[in-house]
Design a protein around this motif. Structure first.
Motif, PDB file in Angstrom:
ATOM      1  N   HIS A   8      19.393  -1.077 -24.657  1.00  0.00           N
ATOM      2  CA  HIS A   8      18.459  -0.491 -23.695  1.00  0.00           C
ATOM      3  C   HIS A   8      17.391  -1.533 -23.370  1.00  0.00           C
ATOM      4  CE1 HIS A   8      19.759   3.248 -25.932  1.00  0.00           C
ATOM      5  NE2 HIS A   8      19.945   3.632 -24.681  1.00  0.00           N
ATOM      6  N   LEU A   9      16.792  -1.433 -22.208  1.00  0.00           N
ATOM      7  CA  LEU A   9      15.738  -2.382 -21.856  1.00  0.00           C
ATOM      8  C   LEU A   9      14.546  -2.261 -22.800  1.00  0.00           C
ATOM      9  CD1 LEU A   9      15.842  -2.257 -17.960  1.00  0.00           C
ATOM     10  CD2 LEU A   9      16.988  -3.843 -19.513  1.00  0.00           C
ATOM     11  N   GLU A  10      14.194  -1.026 -23.216  1.00  0.00           N
ATOM     12  CA  GLU A  10      13.084  -0.860 -24.157  1.00  0.00           C
ATOM     13  C   GLU A  10      13.459  -1.382 -25.545  1.00  0.00           C
ATOM     14  OE1 GLU A  10      14.676   1.667 -22.554  1.00  0.00           O
ATOM     15  OE2 GLU A  10      14.788   3.446 -23.815  1.00  0.00           O
ATOM     16  N   LYS A  56      29.933   2.659 -17.047  1.00  0.00           N
ATOM     17  CA  LYS A  56      30.452   3.653 -17.979  1.00  0.00           C
ATOM     18  C   LYS A  56      29.470   3.748 -19.139  1.00  0.00           C
ATOM     19  CE  LYS A  56      33.282   0.523 -20.728  1.00  0.00           C
ATOM     20  NZ  LYS A  56      34.595   0.279 -21.296  1.00  0.00           N
ATOM     21  N   GLU A  57      29.669   4.698 -20.012  1.00  0.00           N
ATOM     22  CA  GLU A  57      28.795   4.881 -21.163  1.00  0.00           C
ATOM     23  C   GLU A  57      29.021   3.761 -22.183  1.00  0.00           C
ATOM     24  OE1 GLU A  57      29.090   8.143 -24.419  1.00  0.00           O
ATOM     25  OE2 GLU A  57      28.145   9.043 -22.642  1.00  0.00           O
ATOM     26  N   GLU A 110      23.582   5.481 -20.853  1.00  0.00           N
ATOM     27  CA  GLU A 110      24.275   6.368 -19.920  1.00  0.00           C
ATOM     28  C   GLU A 110      24.789   5.615 -18.696  1.00  0.00           C
ATOM     29  OE1 GLU A 110      24.843   9.526 -20.577  1.00  0.00           O
ATOM     30  OE2 GLU A 110      23.470   9.847 -22.242  1.00  0.00           O
ATOM     31  N   LYS A 111      25.849   6.129 -18.115  1.00  0.00           N
ATOM     32  CA  LYS A 111      26.384   5.596 -16.868  1.00  0.00           C
ATOM     33  C   LYS A 111      25.269   5.611 -15.818  1.00  0.00           C
ATOM     34  CE  LYS A 111      29.987   6.408 -13.466  1.00  0.00           C
ATOM     35  NZ  LYS A 111      31.126   7.239 -13.075  1.00  0.00           N
ATOM     36  N   GLY A 112      25.098   4.493 -15.115  1.00  0.00           N
ATOM     37  CA  GLY A 112      24.072   4.366 -14.090  1.00  0.00           C
ATOM     38  C   GLY A 112      22.751   3.809 -14.594  1.00  0.00           C
TER      39      GLY A 112
END
Length: 82
Positions: free
Chosen positions: A49-51, A15-16, A27-29
């Motif tokens: 986020h990964l970044e 989910k978001e 974002e979802k996914g």
């Protein structure tokens, strides 16, 4: 502030969510990094986020005197403050 890490893992969003580093949507996914722990006696479940994780690691590598940050304080994937 003291923080005791309980777990960490790379995950795929079902989910978001909102990134603790930059405040933008996860974002979802989308893959993200999740870490949980106890900070100042309170349970914390943080998603980035990964970044943003890379930026966070760079920030703490060079700012060892500063072991905390305010949620949504930085630009996405950067150590530059908003």
């Amino acid at each position: 502030m003291s923080f005791t890490e309980l777990s960490h893992a790379k995950r795929k969003a079902r989910k978001e969510h909102r990134c603790e580093w930059c405040g933008e949507k996860i974002e979802k996914g989308q893959e993200y990094f999740n870490y949980t722990g106890i900070g100042d006696g309170e349970f914390q479940d943080n998603k980035v986020h990964l970044e943003c994780l890379d930026a966070m690691q760079e920030h703490f590598k060079y700012n060892t005197f500063d072991d905390e940050f305010m949620p949504y304080q930085f630009k996405r994937g950067s150590t530059e403050e908003k």
